[in-house]
Scaffold this motif. Structure first.
Motif, PDB file in Angstrom:
ATOM      1  N   ALA A  46       0.898  -1.302   0.136  1.00  0.00           N
ATOM      2  CA  ALA A  46      -0.147  -0.091  -0.339  1.00  0.00           C
ATOM      3  C   ALA A  46       0.792   1.246   0.103  1.00  0.00           C
ATOM      4  N   LEU A  47       0.515   2.406  -0.297  1.00  0.00           N
ATOM      5  CA  LEU A  47       1.245   3.624  -0.415  1.00  0.00           C
ATOM      6  C   LEU A  47       0.405   4.474   0.521  1.00  0.00           C
ATOM      7  N   VAL A  48       0.742   4.607   1.744  1.00  0.00           N
ATOM      8  CA  VAL A  48      -0.099   5.622   2.781  1.00  0.00           C
ATOM      9  C   VAL A  48       1.043   6.521   3.280  1.00  0.00           C
ATOM     10  N   LYS A  49       0.390   7.441   4.001  1.00  0.00           N
ATOM     11  CA  LYS A  49       1.188   8.162   5.112  1.00  0.00           C
ATOM     12  C   LYS A  49       0.583   8.209   6.285  1.00  0.00           C
ATOM     13  N   VAL A  50       1.190   7.925   7.391  1.00  0.00           N
ATOM     14  CA  VAL A  50       0.519   7.936   8.656  1.00  0.00           C
ATOM     15  C   VAL A  50       1.205   8.961   9.778  1.00  0.00           C
ATOM     16  N   THR A  51       0.397   9.716  10.322  1.00  0.00           N
ATOM     17  CA  THR A  51       0.828  10.683  11.040  1.00  0.00           C
ATOM     18  C   THR A  51       0.188  10.545  12.474  1.00  0.00           C
ATOM     19  N   GLY A  52       0.790  11.001  13.493  1.00  0.00           N
ATOM     20  CA  GLY A  52       0.308  10.931  14.708  1.00  0.00           C
ATOM     21  C   GLY A  52       0.246  12.123  15.757  1.00  0.00           C
ATOM     22  N   GLN A  53      -0.540  12.256  16.560  1.00  0.00           N
ATOM     23  CA  GLN A  53      -0.725  13.227  17.407  1.00  0.00           C
ATOM     24  C   GLN A  53      -1.262  12.746  18.909  1.00  0.00           C
ATOM     25  N   TYR A  54      -0.876  13.330  20.042  1.00  0.00           N
ATOM     26  CA  TYR A  54      -1.368  12.992  21.146  1.00  0.00           C
ATOM     27  C   TYR A  54      -1.558  14.073  22.036  1.00  0.00           C
ATOM     28  N   GLN A  55      -2.591  14.115  23.014  1.00  0.00           N
ATOM     29  CA  GLN A  55      -3.178  15.130  23.804  1.00  0.00           C
ATOM     30  C   GLN A  55      -3.248  14.721  25.060  1.00  0.00           C
ATOM     31  N   THR A  56      -2.641  15.426  25.909  1.00  0.00           N
ATOM     32  CA  THR A  56      -2.843  14.886  27.647  1.00  0.00           C
ATOM     33  C   THR A  56      -4.177  15.403  28.093  1.00  0.00           C
ATOM     34  N   VAL A  57      -4.946  14.799  28.877  1.00  0.00           N
ATOM     35  CA  VAL A  57      -6.157  15.120  29.291  1.00  0.00           C
ATOM     36  C   VAL A  57      -6.061  15.424  30.970  1.00  0.00           C
ATOM     37  N   SER A  58      -6.208  16.575  31.425  1.00  0.00           N
ATOM     38  CA  SER A  58      -6.030  16.803  32.783  1.00  0.00           C
ATOM     39  C   SER A  58      -6.978  16.342  33.689  1.00  0.00           C
ATOM     40  N   THR A  59      -8.223  16.243  33.136  1.00  0.00           N
ATOM     41  CA  THR A  59      -9.427  15.849  34.054  1.00  0.00           C
ATOM     42  C   THR A  59     -10.215  14.731  33.374  1.00  0.00           C
ATOM     43  N   LEU A  60     -10.349  13.663  33.910  1.00  0.00           N
ATOM     44  CA  LEU A  60     -11.289  12.732  33.131  1.00  0.00           C
ATOM     45  C   LEU A  60     -11.781  11.727  34.524  1.00  0.00           C
ATOM     46  N   LYS A  61     -13.162  12.292  34.510  1.00  0.00           N
ATOM     47  CA  LYS A  61     -13.849  11.713  35.628  1.00  0.00           C
ATOM     48  C   LYS A  61     -14.872  10.777  35.097  1.00  0.00           C
ATOM     49  N   GLY A  62     -15.021   9.464  35.435  1.00  0.00           N
ATOM     50  CA  GLY A  62     -16.012   8.572  34.974  1.00  0.00           C
ATOM     51  C   GLY A  62     -15.928   8.512  33.276  1.00  0.00           C
ATOM     52  N   TYR A  63     -14.807   8.104  32.802  1.00  0.00           N
ATOM     53  CA  TYR A  63     -14.783   8.026  31.379  1.00  0.00           C
ATOM     54  C   TYR A  63     -15.877   7.380  30.830  1.00  0.00           C
ATOM     55  N   THR A  64     -16.214   7.958  29.374  1.00  0.00           N
ATOM     56  CA  THR A  64     -17.141   7.369  28.589  1.00  0.00           C
ATOM     57  C   THR A  64     -16.556   7.711  27.313  1.00  0.00           C
ATOM     58  N   GLU A  65     -16.908   7.119  26.186  1.00  0.00           N
ATOM     59  CA  GLU A  65     -16.348   7.510  24.761  1.00  0.00           C
ATOM     60  C   GLU A  65     -16.800   8.537  24.449  1.00  0.00           C
ATOM     61  N   GLU A  66     -18.233   8.839  24.898  1.00  0.00           N
ATOM     62  CA  GLU A  66     -18.741  10.111  24.440  1.00  0.00           C
ATOM     63  C   GLU A  66     -18.192  11.452  24.971  1.00  0.00           C
ATOM     64  N   THR A  67     -17.895  11.569  26.343  1.00  0.00           N
ATOM     65  CA  THR A  67     -17.679  12.747  26.869  1.00  0.00           C
ATOM     66  C   THR A  67     -16.116  12.580  27.371  1.00  0.00           C
ATOM     67  N   VAL A  68     -14.976  13.417  26.989  1.00  0.00           N
ATOM     68  CA  VAL A  68     -13.848  13.393  27.536  1.00  0.00           C
ATOM     69  C   VAL A  68     -13.519  15.015  27.574  1.00  0.00           C
ATOM     70  N   LYS A  69     -13.100  15.267  28.768  1.00  0.00           N
ATOM     71  CA  LYS A  69     -12.684  16.806  28.755  1.00  0.00           C
ATOM     72  C   LYS A  69     -11.275  16.897  28.275  1.00  0.00           C
ATOM     73  N   THR A  70     -10.752  18.034  27.434  1.00  0.00           N
ATOM     74  CA  THR A  70      -9.672  17.879  26.913  1.00  0.00           C
ATOM     75  C   THR A  70      -8.865  19.288  26.844  1.00  0.00           C
ATOM     76  N   GLU A  71      -7.731  19.456  26.906  1.00  0.00           N
ATOM     77  CA  GLU A  71      -7.127  20.667  26.769  1.00  0.00           C
ATOM     78  C   GLU A  71      -6.570  20.921  25.147  1.00  0.00           C
ATOM     79  N   SER A  72      -5.816  21.980  24.820  1.00  0.00           N
ATOM     80  CA  SER A  72      -5.621  22.323  23.491  1.00  0.00           C
ATOM     81  C   SER A  72      -4.214  22.085  23.080  1.00  0.00           C
ATOM     82  N   ASN A  73      -3.405  21.656  24.210  1.00  0.00           N
ATOM     83  CA  ASN A  73      -1.933  21.305  23.583  1.00  0.00           C
ATOM     84  C   ASN A  73      -1.703  19.843  23.050  1.00  0.00           C
TER      85      ASN A  73
END
Length: 192
Positions: A46-73
């Motif tokens: 295959a011919l693809v380009k894969v890039t990745g980024q990550y973000q730290t999440v400072s508060t995560l109470k009662g994780y659900t796939e629908e709601t995660v509080k995130t920061e912008s860095n």
């Protein structure tokens, strides 16, 4: 006399409660939160380009796939960007990229990882298989995929989202490592 006994027993009980609380705080401060990890991909035919980024999440109470509080860095997974064959020939080519993403849960509750797979092929779809290791995580942390992307259309891109999070902040992270691995291959030919 009975009052003195009651007073001394109350003072002794209070001292014992304070000592137990202090010991509990000390024990909680000795918890280890570090986790070593890798994010990698392998490409076959295959011919693809894969890039990745990550973000730290400072508060995560009662994780659900629908709601995660995130920061912008966002941080970049820089070693994942070498997936394009410059010659444009993707027959029998194998390109791979790997980057480390160590997590210290003393600094963050969770990490959100986004991997973008850009399919450069004009005539073929690209297939994606995801493997998360360890498959069954019982080491007080979880690595989960949000959604289930299994292919990318011709000349298109898809974003795969993962969360790495601690389950109980009062306990050690028992396992020491994890990995997220993508295996990307040539899919069906696109009919025009």
């Amino acid at each position: 006399m009975k009052r003195k006994i009651k007073l001394f027993s109350a003072i002794a009980s209070l001292c014992l409660a304070v000592a137990l609380m202090a010991f509990g705080v000390y024990a909680a401060s000795q918890v280890t939160y570090t986790l070593k990890g890798t994010v990698e991909y392998t490409v076959n035919n295959a011919l693809v380009k894969v890039t990745g980024q990550y973000q730290t999440v400072s508060t995560l109470k009662g994780y659900t796939e629908e709601t995660v509080k995130t920061e912008s860095n966002w941080g970049e997974l820089t070693q994942l960007t070498n997936g394009v064959d410059a010659t444009g020939d993707y027959t029998n080519s194998v390109k791979a990229g790997e980057d480390t993403l160590d997590v210290n849960f003393a600094d963050t509750s969770a990490v959100k990882v986004e991997l973008t797979v850009q399919n450069i092929m004009q005539e073929y779809k690209a297939t994606i298989a995801v493997e998360i290791t360890p498959a069954t995580q019982n080491g007080n942390f979880k690595v989960i995929q949000d959604g289930n992307v299994t292919e990318v259309g011709a000349n298109d891109s898809e974003v795969l989202t993962f969360y790495i999070f601690i389950e109980n902040v009062a306990k050690d992270v028992e396992s020491t490592s994890y990995s997220i691995k993508l295996t990307i291959g040539q899919g069906a030919k696109v009919t025009v």
